[in-house]
Write an enzyme that holds these catalytic residues in place. Structure first.
Site, short mmCIF file in Angstrom:
data_model
loop_
_atom_site.label_atom_id
_atom_site.label_comp_id
_atom_site.label_asym_id
_atom_site.label_seq_id
_atom_site.Cartn_x
_atom_site.Cartn_y
_atom_site.Cartn_z
N LYS A 176 0.98 -1.10 0.00
CA LYS A 176 0.02 -0.15 -0.01
C LYS A 176 0.87 1.21 0.13
O LYS A 176 1.44 1.63 0.74
CB LYS A 176 -0.93 0.02 1.21
CG LYS A 176 -1.98 1.22 1.21
CD LYS A 176 -2.19 1.62 2.48
CE LYS A 176 -1.45 2.77 3.05
NZ LYS A 176 -1.18 4.02 2.30
N GLU A 226 9.70 15.83 15.00
CA GLU A 226 10.47 15.80 13.62
C GLU A 226 9.94 16.85 12.73
O GLU A 226 8.70 17.10 12.31
CB GLU A 226 9.94 14.30 13.05
CG GLU A 226 10.87 14.04 12.12
CD GLU A 226 10.34 12.49 11.57
OE1 GLU A 226 9.34 12.05 12.06
OE2 GLU A 226 11.37 11.72 11.04
N CYS A 260 13.38 10.69 7.24
CA CYS A 260 13.53 10.30 8.67
C CYS A 260 14.92 10.42 9.34
O CYS A 260 15.00 10.41 10.31
CB CYS A 260 12.82 8.82 8.79
SG CYS A 260 13.48 7.52 7.80
N GLU A 294 9.89 1.05 10.50
CA GLU A 294 10.77 2.11 10.31
C GLU A 294 10.15 3.14 10.66
O GLU A 294 9.18 3.67 9.83
CB GLU A 294 11.35 2.00 8.98
CG GLU A 294 12.19 0.83 8.50
CD GLU A 294 13.50 0.48 9.45
OE1 GLU A 294 13.89 1.58 10.05
OE2 GLU A 294 13.80 -0.72 9.55
N ARG A 325 18.97 17.03 2.24
CA ARG A 325 18.51 15.88 1.57
C ARG A 325 17.18 15.69 1.10
O ARG A 325 16.74 15.86 2.41
CB ARG A 325 19.37 14.64 1.96
CG ARG A 325 18.98 13.26 0.90
CD ARG A 325 19.84 12.24 1.72
NE ARG A 325 19.36 10.73 1.07
CZ ARG A 325 18.99 9.89 1.63
NH1 ARG A 325 18.77 9.98 2.87
NH2 ARG A 325 18.64 8.86 1.12
O1 LIG Z 1 13.09 8.77 5.03
C1 LIG Z 1 13.74 7.51 5.26
C2 LIG Z 1 14.86 6.72 4.55
C3 LIG Z 1 15.85 7.50 4.04
C4 LIG Z 1 16.86 6.66 3.62
O2 LIG Z 1 16.79 5.42 3.15
O3 LIG Z 1 18.08 7.29 3.53
#
Ligand SMILES: O=CCCC(=O)O
Length: 484
Positions: free
Chosen positions: A182, A389, A292, A258, A286
């Protein structure tokens, strides 16, 4: 802000659900928006609970056959999918930029990064191990074999529309699991295009279904209560992760989570400040700050704070903001107006508590959801921006004095995904790496993500690891067979 440019045409993308190995167009549809203009790009099928039930039935039917395929066959299929993604890099990148907003150069980078999970797990598919040993007493033999967990539901976020999917699909398929995906309602098009890649690569029907929907809970709740679903893998906010964990607990469902981050970026007094500024720019900007792993707060030793703040302010003020498809743009729009409002509120809260703006600070007028690259200095410890965040282009700087205080500030959060720090002292580098409460630590570098490294967090940032040699274990169950 870059000069305005016309919106490039959206490359042809599948607009139906991927169900049973085919494109299916049931009733309802919804619009996918371009965050650089706010306009609808295209309408696509909106998956219903009935579509979810069909996809799970297909996955259950396909599971034994897929688990029984030769590992080499699964590996070659994943490898073909990787080749097709790379062959279609420009198409994927433009679709991603149009639906998510990131600059084209970053989208191309994500196609390479996201594609790489397919190649990596193609290579892991043929290395699934097991063991055979004698018990310590010598009275028995222990045989351990690894079996696929079974049908899995993957829920992916909007910020990396390809990579967060391939980091789940790659290991699931390599391990022999079938999967329902999803994707986020904001960015389903990249995933629908990936469905086309898997169809072209020859993936058998039912092994992978893709179900974009505007009603996530209606789709996923019945799936999570169905005993035929064996695993949930989720990337997204900690708040939603907790809700899903509660649902998963009812069936003791295997989960990988995650979740959110609040990454500290610590600059010690002995750091190379120029290098730290460059690393800070990468760690913060970035993906326009919508990662995250993004550095969320900058804790800078008092001795170098003025120099670091001036350097970061200069570099942030030089960035070009605009639609990701315009030439030379380095900072795209935020994903939604709501997200931009959240960023603006965090900035205002910090200012109200005594922080000061050294560059930026405002939402940009006009169509689309743009926010200026912003640096906040002298941010007080009680500011929300140090705890929540940000997911936007705002760097909040606070001071500290002494190594212990720097580490304590970094660890003062319920999150523990990524952490970054700069020092020239090797002993300190080792000491601080061990003391930081984070799943991933960047030492003198502003990016940690790597296909070959375990990605994941501690504390409220999640459970389990993706990528690396660890990633495939999330989709395997060890089975112990006792022998005389
Ligand atoms: O936002 C999360 C993942 C970013 C990444 O894989 O570098």
């Amino acid at each position: 802000m870059s000069a305005s440019v016309s919106v490039p045409a959206l490359p042809p993308v599948p607009t139906g659900l991927w169900l049973g190995g085919d494109q299916v167009h049931p009733g309802p549809v919804f619009g996918v928006r371009n965050p650089a203009t706010g306009d609808v790009l295209i309408e696509i099928a909106d998956a219903t609970p009935a579509d979810g039930a069909t996809a799970l039935a297909d996955a259950v039917t396909a599971q034994p056959g897929w688990a029984a395929t030769a590992p080499r066959e699964r590996a070659e299929l994943l490898r073909r999918a990787w080749e097709l993604v790379i062959a279609r890099r420009d198409e994927f990148a433009l679709v991603m930029t149009l639906e998510m907003g990131k600059p084209l150069a970053e989208s191309r980078g994500e196609v390479d990064y996201g594609g790489e999970f397919l190649r990596w797990f193609a290579e892991e598919a043929v290395r699934i191990g097991g063991r055979y040993t004698r018990s310590p007493s010598g009275t028995g033999r222990i045989l351990v074999t690894e079996q696929p967990v079974g049908p899995t539901l993957g829920i992916t976020p909007w910020n990396f529309p390809l990579a967060m999917g391939t980091r789940k699909i790659g290991p699931a398929l390599a391990a022999g699991c079938t999967m329902l995906i999803k994707p986020a309602a904001e960015t389903p098009l990249t995933m629908l295009l990936l469905g086309q890649v898997f169809a072209d690569a020859g993936l058998p029907p039912g092994v992978l279904s893709i179900l974009p929907t505007t009603n996530a809970a209606a789709l996923t709740t019945p799936l999570l209560t169905d005993p035929r679903l064996r695993k949930l893998t989720f990337t997204g906010s900690t708040a939603v992760g907790k809700l899903l964990l509660r649902q998963a607990a009812e069936r003791v469902l295997r989960t990988s989570m995650e979740l959110g981050g609040n990454a500290p970026f610590v600059v010690f007094a002995d750091a190379d400040v120029d290098a730290a500024v460059t690393g800070a720019l990468q760690a913060k900007m970035r993906n326009t700050g919508e990662a995250c792993t993004a550095a969320n707060r900058f804790h800078v030793a008092d001795q170098v704070r003025a120099e670091f703040t001036a350097g970061l302010t200069e570099r942030m003020s030089e960035l070009t903001v605009g639609p990701g498809y315009a030439p030379d743009v380095q900072v795209g729009p935020l994903i939604t107006d709501r997200q931009r409002t959240t960023v603006a509120e965090l900035v205002q809260d910090a200012l109200d508590r005594g922080a000061r703006v050294t560059t930026g600070g405002n939402a940009l007028p006009g169509p689309g959801w743009f926010f200026e690259p912003t640096v906040l200095a002298d941010v007080p410890a009680d500011a929300r921006i140090l705890r929540e965040e940000v997911f936007g282009p705002v760097a909040a700087i606070a001071g500290f004095s002494g190594e212990a205080a720097g580490v304590a500030a970094a660890n003062d959060t319920e999150f523990g995904l990524a952490a970054y720090f700069y020092t020239r002292d090797l002993d300190r580098a080792l000491r601080v790496s061990e003391a930081l409460e984070a799943g991933m630590v960047g030492v003198n570098r502003g990016v940690v993500s790597d296909v070959a490294a375990p990605f994941g967090g501690v504390k409220e940032s999640g459970l389990g690891r993706e990528a690396g040699t660890e990633g495939i274990a999330e989709y395997l169950e060890p089975k112990y067979i006792a022998l005389p």
